[in-house]
Design a protein around this motif. Structure first.
Motif, PDB file in Angstrom:
ATOM      1  N   ASP A  73       0.805  -1.223   0.000  1.00 49.07           N
ATOM      2  CA  ASP A  73       0.000   0.000   0.000  1.00 49.07           C
ATOM      3  C   ASP A  73       0.840   1.276   0.000  1.00 49.07           C
ATOM      4  OD1 ASP A  73      -2.293  -1.537  -0.010  1.00 49.07           O
ATOM      5  OD2 ASP A  73      -2.621  -1.376   2.158  1.00 49.07           O
ATOM      6  N   SER A  74       2.124   1.161   0.302  1.00 44.06           N
ATOM      7  CA  SER A  74       2.984   2.333   0.432  1.00 44.06           C
ATOM      8  C   SER A  74       3.194   3.040  -0.910  1.00 44.06           C
ATOM      9  CB  SER A  74       4.340   1.910   0.999  1.00 44.06           C
ATOM     10  OG  SER A  74       5.223   2.999   0.984  1.00 44.06           O
ATOM     11  N   ASP A  75       3.226   4.361  -0.838  1.00 46.09           N
ATOM     12  CA  ASP A  75       3.555   5.165  -2.017  1.00 46.09           C
ATOM     13  C   ASP A  75       4.912   5.832  -1.808  1.00 46.09           C
ATOM     14  OD1 ASP A  75       3.332   6.331  -4.519  1.00 46.09           O
ATOM     15  OD2 ASP A  75       2.247   8.074  -3.778  1.00 46.09           O
ATOM     16  N   GLU A  76       5.863   5.072  -1.289  1.00 43.32           N
ATOM     17  CA  GLU A  76       7.231   5.572  -1.171  1.00 43.32           C
ATOM     18  C   GLU A  76       8.103   4.780  -2.129  1.00 43.32           C
ATOM     19  OE1 GLU A  76       9.699   3.143   2.174  1.00 43.32           O
ATOM     20  OE2 GLU A  76       8.478   4.780   2.913  1.00 43.32           O
ATOM     21  N   TYR A 138      10.295   1.027  -7.779  1.00 41.42           N
ATOM     22  CA  TYR A 138       9.116   1.891  -7.781  1.00 41.42           C
ATOM     23  C   TYR A 138       9.569   3.304  -7.422  1.00 41.42           C
ATOM     24  CZ  TYR A 138       4.750   4.151  -6.569  1.00 41.42           C
ATOM     25  OH  TYR A 138       3.700   5.036  -6.508  1.00 41.42           O
ATOM     26  N   LYS A 140       8.366   6.833  -6.348  1.00 37.81           N
ATOM     27  CA  LYS A 140       7.201   7.373  -5.643  1.00 37.81           C
ATOM     28  C   LYS A 140       6.290   8.179  -6.568  1.00 37.81           C
ATOM     29  CE  LYS A 140       5.904  10.344  -1.834  1.00 37.81           C
ATOM     30  NZ  LYS A 140       6.324  11.003  -0.606  1.00 37.81           N
ATOM     31  N   GLY A 141       5.019   7.756  -6.593  1.00 36.87           N
ATOM     32  CA  GLY A 141       3.994   8.478  -7.344  1.00 36.87           C
ATOM     33  C   GLY A 141       4.069   8.315  -8.848  1.00 36.87           C
ATOM     34  N   ARG A 159       1.076   3.334  -9.932  1.00 35.73           N
ATOM     35  CA  ARG A 159       1.174   2.724  -8.604  1.00 35.73           C
ATOM     36  C   ARG A 159       0.423   1.392  -8.571  1.00 35.73           C
ATOM     37  NH1 ARG A 159      -0.940   5.595  -3.117  1.00 35.73           N
ATOM     38  NH2 ARG A 159      -0.563   3.848  -1.722  1.00 35.73           N
ATOM     39  N   ASP A 160      -0.652   1.277  -9.356  1.00 30.54           N
ATOM     40  CA  ASP A 160      -1.392   0.021  -9.410  1.00 30.54           C
ATOM     41  C   ASP A 160      -0.531  -1.094 -10.000  1.00 30.54           C
ATOM     42  OD1 ASP A 160      -1.501   1.252 -11.963  1.00 30.54           O
ATOM     43  OD2 ASP A 160      -3.460   0.417 -12.428  1.00 30.54           O
ATOM     44  N   LYS A 162       2.797  -1.214  -9.656  1.00 31.75           N
ATOM     45  CA  LYS A 162       3.713  -1.541  -8.556  1.00 31.75           C
ATOM     46  C   LYS A 162       3.040  -2.501  -7.592  1.00 31.75           C
ATOM     47  CE  LYS A 162       4.902  -0.373  -4.056  1.00 31.75           C
ATOM     48  NZ  LYS A 162       4.111  -0.253  -2.853  1.00 31.75           N
ATOM     49  N   TYR A 163       1.794  -2.220  -7.250  1.00 31.14           N
ATOM     50  CA  TYR A 163       1.045  -3.062  -6.314  1.00 31.14           C
ATOM     51  C   TYR A 163       0.997  -4.507  -6.825  1.00 31.14           C
ATOM     52  CZ  TYR A 163      -2.824  -4.854  -3.493  1.00 31.14           C
ATOM     53  OH  TYR A 163      -3.596  -5.614  -2.650  1.00 31.14           O
TER      54      TYR A 163
END
Length: 188
Positions: A73-76, A138, A140-141, A159-160, A162-163
């Motif tokens: 869930d992280s966006d870093e 990844y 960020k953003g 980001r999806d 990356k998830y």
């Protein structure tokens, strides 16, 4: 004077040994840097098939994680490094593993990702050999930059994405439970 030289050598050796970690026959750096962001090794593990090591996986993050949901869930910025340790790992096999991994991770619901998955799989078209390593980074953003042996291969937005990609190793049904536990620092 001998004591000073001995002490300096001990400090130097201990500093160098702390700058990397061994996973099977692979030595992973403790820190990596992508786009000016320093990431630290969160943990690592080795994938074995029928008793033979195939590849190692390491997770690099800005802070320590032991909860896979928080990583997903992280966006870093964060990265997964895969090191090939067997000649049995070919580009065709890796593509099949990724394809199945995406399908399993997303419970067959990959429609919104299909075009990006295909673009990602094309990045693995060149032959692989022992000691090749891939960084799936990844940013960020933004999305995933993929590197092979330090050379950038391409970029996949979202980001999806990356998830889904990180869920291959960190989801409820990971490609390898040993790597998942290792990446999260839960197994040695």
């Amino acid at each position: 004077m001998k004591k000073i030289i001995t002490l300096t050598a001990i400090v130097l050796i201990s500093t160098l040994s702390m700058a990397q970690i061994r996973v099977g026959d692979i030595v992973l750096p403790y820190k990596v840097n992508f786009d000016g962001e320093e990431l630290s090794l969160n943990g690592a593990g080795m994938r074995s098939v029928l008793g033979f090591d195939t590849y190692s996986g390491g997770l690099y993050t800005k802070k320590k994680y032991n909860d896979p949901k928080k990583v997903l869930d992280s966006d870093e910025s964060m990265s997964i490094r895969l090191n090939i340790v067997s000649k049995k790992v070919t580009n065709n096999r890796m593509i099949k593993v990724f394809r199945k991994g995406f399908d399993d991770a997303m419970f067959g619901n990959t429609q919104t990702l299909d075009a990006r998955i295909e673009d990602f799989l094309k990045l693995f078209a060149s032959p692989m050999k022992i000691n090749d390593y891939f960084d799936l980074v990844y940013i960020k953003g933004k999305g995933i930059k993929t590197f092979k042996n330090g050379e950038e291969l391409g970029y996949i937005e979202g980001r999806d994405f990356k998830y889904a990609l990180f869920k291959i190793w960190l989801g409820n049904e990971p490609a390898c439970k040993l790597i998942k536990g290792g990446m999260l620092g839960l197994s040695k």
